[in-house]
Design a protein around this motif. Structure first.
Motif, PDB file in Angstrom:
ATOM      1  N   TYR A 280      15.908  10.825   3.452  1.00 27.06           N
ATOM      2  CA  TYR A 280      16.186  12.186   3.915  1.00 27.06           C
ATOM      3  C   TYR A 280      14.956  13.080   3.836  1.00 27.06           C
ATOM      4  O   TYR A 280      14.583  13.725   4.826  1.00 27.06           O
ATOM      5  CB  TYR A 280      17.327  12.762   3.072  1.00 27.06           C
ATOM      6  N   HIS A 446      26.182  17.113   0.310  1.00 25.67           N
ATOM      7  CA  HIS A 446      26.649  16.319   1.443  1.00 25.67           C
ATOM      8  C   HIS A 446      28.141  16.042   1.336  1.00 25.67           C
ATOM      9  O   HIS A 446      28.946  16.629   2.019  1.00 25.67           O
ATOM     10  CB  HIS A 446      25.847  15.021   1.489  1.00 25.67           C
ATOM     11  N   ASN A 447      28.532  15.158   0.454  1.00 26.77           N
ATOM     12  CA  ASN A 447      29.920  14.726   0.336  1.00 26.77           C
ATOM     13  C   ASN A 447      30.292  14.629  -1.139  1.00 26.77           C
ATOM     14  O   ASN A 447      29.710  13.833  -1.873  1.00 26.77           O
ATOM     15  CB  ASN A 447      30.089  13.366   1.027  1.00 26.77           C
ATOM     16  N   GLN A 476      24.564   8.084  -0.137  1.00 21.51           N
ATOM     17  CA  GLN A 476      25.070   8.622   1.118  1.00 21.51           C
ATOM     18  C   GLN A 476      24.128   8.241   2.250  1.00 21.51           C
ATOM     19  O   GLN A 476      22.950   7.973   2.021  1.00 21.51           O
ATOM     20  CB  GLN A 476      25.154  10.155   1.044  1.00 21.51           C
ATOM     21  N   ASP A 478      23.504   8.805   6.795  1.00 21.24           N
ATOM     22  CA  ASP A 478      23.876   9.298   8.125  1.00 21.24           C
ATOM     23  C   ASP A 478      23.427   8.295   9.173  1.00 21.24           C
ATOM     24  O   ASP A 478      22.361   7.687   9.041  1.00 21.24           O
ATOM     25  CB  ASP A 478      23.196  10.637   8.430  1.00 21.24           C
ATOM     26  N   GLU A 485      23.410  13.238  15.360  1.00 21.25           N
ATOM     27  CA  GLU A 485      24.071  12.651  14.192  1.00 21.25           C
ATOM     28  C   GLU A 485      25.444  12.146  14.620  1.00 21.25           C
ATOM     29  O   GLU A 485      26.317  12.916  15.005  1.00 21.25           O
ATOM     30  CB  GLU A 485      24.232  13.696  13.086  1.00 21.25           C
ATOM     31  N   SER A 488      28.435  10.515   9.136  1.00 16.44           N
ATOM     32  CA  SER A 488      28.045  10.490   7.733  1.00 16.44           C
ATOM     33  C   SER A 488      28.915   9.467   7.020  1.00 16.44           C
ATOM     34  O   SER A 488      30.060   9.246   7.399  1.00 16.44           O
ATOM     35  CB  SER A 488      28.236  11.867   7.089  1.00 16.44           C
TER      36      SER A 488
END
Length: 591
Positions: A280, A446-447, A476, A478, A485, A488
């Motif tokens: 990232y 993010h999650n 995580q 993507d 995108e 995810s």
């Protein structure tokens, strides 16, 4: 053949000459040649056929029928004297003996010409979507969507996934977007929520002992529209695997998607496994975005050290990013427009200069670069003929603007943009936490259901103050294709103890976790397997495959940008009786 016809309007060929046939469809057009001859275009789902009226009576009958009426034509097939090679039925025509109107169009004037509906105003297209969908080009996008969904279902079944549907009426859950709420008539003051995603249900299926789950899942989020996001609802290929790692998920997606993209896409080339993996933070540094378009070979360089003190005021005490483009041939007018477009998209100004074929610094902020020319040329690796786009500001803003520069310069320079392919990549190693822009507090990046890299030990170190929470990575990822995108995903946090401590970091205690996620928390206390999943967006995939810029082009009945269905009149007011049954009182906003 059934359905009030012997053949479709895309079926007849020269070999059918001499046959008596019956066709049914929409009268697309009529072209009169005097009172005794007219050429009619009849269209159905499968194509078009030319009908030739050759008597005054037949011409007069067709003239009484408005365009877009549905009609039935019985007549003889004959070979055309002037063939049309652009049509599959261009070798034949039908001479009618009988015409029946099956469904009369009662309007002399249409809102738009059906076969040119894409040129009409979008509001009109959405209001009369049933007419817009008669346009073969628009219809073909919906057909493509059907084919892609069918191919996905087969591929997932071939990989031993079971298709299982999950509830639409469920409980409200904090998953990053606003819920659509549904009042519960039998439970005054309580509400169901439409699922933002089947996230918790699919994890519960893993806990229930199902090994591989998938679903073409409807998801509902009260979000604003964008070109690649439909307001209100969307569909995703939701999947989850028990006893699985990130590598297992990657292997399935890399096997399922490339053949579908290569077969159904506008371009017939798609990345082969393994897809490139980009951390990232590296994506932000190298491409200025976490959604890089790998078809573009331009990258971002950090120019803070060499340009931060060049004397140009916007660069002082700021992060400076540069995008160098070789063999650039844009004019000053084109450069000015490009910089203006970058500012519109990024919210920040872009700057520039050129290192011309004679080795001179010219244009833009050249006067600030000239005194340190040698250092800049060496630091940025410039060669004669280069154009350099620049951004400056706080690090995040400078990166974002540079990312827009990469995208726009790539589109402007064909020698730096290998457009006709589908270039996939994985963005990995996301931070688990971030400081919220509005709250200023630690938040999930993010999650919240993701497993922190390093598990329990990592979170406990952060709790003890031995580790900066912002340094914690999450398992995580993507999936990105051509700068879009698609999805995810994550390895899930299946351990109740880790879950509680991960949420404690953002200010939610154990009781909060139990209250917000009761089913999942309790299920995990009964022994949950490690599991992982992902959910690529169906709408975005089909948009890419069709080569469309707007997601509304591949949705049968899309809402407009204001989340309104102008065709059906939704959202709409309801009666007082309905409100009373639901125990709801409306409070009108103050004017």
């Amino acid at each position: 053949m059934t359905q009030n016809r012997t053949h479709t309007c895309g079926e007849l060929r020269a070999a059918d000459a001499g046959k008596t046939v019956k066709l049914s469809g929409w009268m697309e057009n009529i072209r009169e040649v005097g009172s005794e001859l007219a050429f009619i275009v009849l269209r159905d789902f499968y194509g078009t056929t030319q009908i030739v009226a050759e008597t005054p009576e037949m011409v007069a009958q067709f003239k009484t029928i408005n365009k877009e009426s549905t009609i039935s034509v019985e007549g003889a097939v004959r070979e055309r004297a002037n063939k049309n090679p652009k049509l599959s039925t261009g070798d034949i025509e039908v001479v009618p003996a009988k015409v029946d109107v099956l469904g009369r169009c009662q309007h002399n004037e249409l809102p738009f010409q059906v076969n040119r509906s894409r040129e009409a105003d979008e509001a009109q297209r959405l209001k009369y979507r049933y007419l817009d969908l008669r346009n073969p080009t628009v219809k073909n996008n919906i057909v493509l969507r059907c084919q892609v969904v069918s191919a996905i279902r087969k591929a997932m079944s071939d990989h031993d996934f079971l298709e299982i549907t999950t509830p639409i009426l469920t409980a409200s859950s904090p998953e990053g977007a606003r819920d659509y709420l549904v009042p519960a008539r039998n439970h005054p003051g309580k509400f169901y929520a439409l699922p933002q995603a089947p996230q918790q249900f699919k994890q519960l299926l893993m806990t229930s002992g199902f090994d591989r789950y998938f679903q073409i899942a409807p998801c509902f989020r009260d979000e604003d529209a964008r070109a690649d996001r439909s307001p209100g609802e969307f569909y995703q290929l939701d999947m989850e695997m028990a006893f699985a790692s990130q590598e297992d998920v990657f292997a399935v997606i890399e096997d399922v998607l490339p053949p579908i993209f290569a077969k159904y896409g506008k371009y017939d080339t798609a990345s082969a496994a393994p897809f490139r993996r980009i951390p990232y933070r590296e994506a932000l540094e190298t491409y200025g975005t976490d959604k890089p378009d790998l078809r573009i070979d331009l990258t971002v360089q950090d120019a803070t050290e060499v340009l931060g003190r060049c004397g140009f005021p916007p660069f002082e005490h700021q992060t400076v990013k540069a995008v160098a483009v070789s063999s650039f041939e844009g004019t000053r007018k084109q450069i000015d427009k490009l910089c203006a477009d970058v500012e519109v998209q990024s919210g920040n100004k872009a700057y520039w200069f050129r290192y011309d074929e004679n080795g001179e610094i010219i244009g833009g902020i050249a006067k600030f670069i000239q005194p340190i020319k040698e250092q800049v040329v060496e630091a940025l690796g410039l060669t004669p003929g280069c154009f350099v786009g620049l951004s400056a500001g706080p690090k995040g803003a400078a990166q974002k603007t540079a990312g827009v520069l990469v995208k726009m310069l790539g589109a402007f320079c064909p020698n730096h943009f290998k457009k006709e392919q589908y270039a996939f990549c994985w963005i990995v190693d996301f931070p688990m936490y971030e400081i919220g822009e509005e709250s200023g507090e630690l938040e999930f990046c993010h999650n919240p259901f993701s497993m922190p890299s390093g598990g329990l030990e990592t979170v406990e170190k952060a709790i003890r103050g031995e580790l900066d929470p912002l340094s914690i990575m999450a398992d995580q990822y993507d999936l990105v294709c051509n700068g879009v995108e698609l999805s995810s995903g994550a390895v899930r946090n299946h351990d109740p103890e880790i879950m509680v401590k991960a949420f404690w970091m953002v200010g939610l205690g154990e009781e909060d976790v139990k209250a917000k996620f009761p089913a999942m928390y309790n299920a995990f206390t009964y022994g949950a397997p490690p599991h992982a999943g992902i959910a690529p967006g169906i709408d975005r995939m089909v948009m890419l495959l069709a080569g469309e810029e707007s997601i509304r082009e591949i949705i049968p009945f899309p809402m407009n940008k204001n989340a309104m269905d102008v065709m059906m009149g939704a959202p709409s007011e309801v009666t007082q009786k309905q409100l009373d049954e639901l125990h709801i009182t409306l409070v009108k906003p103050e004017e």
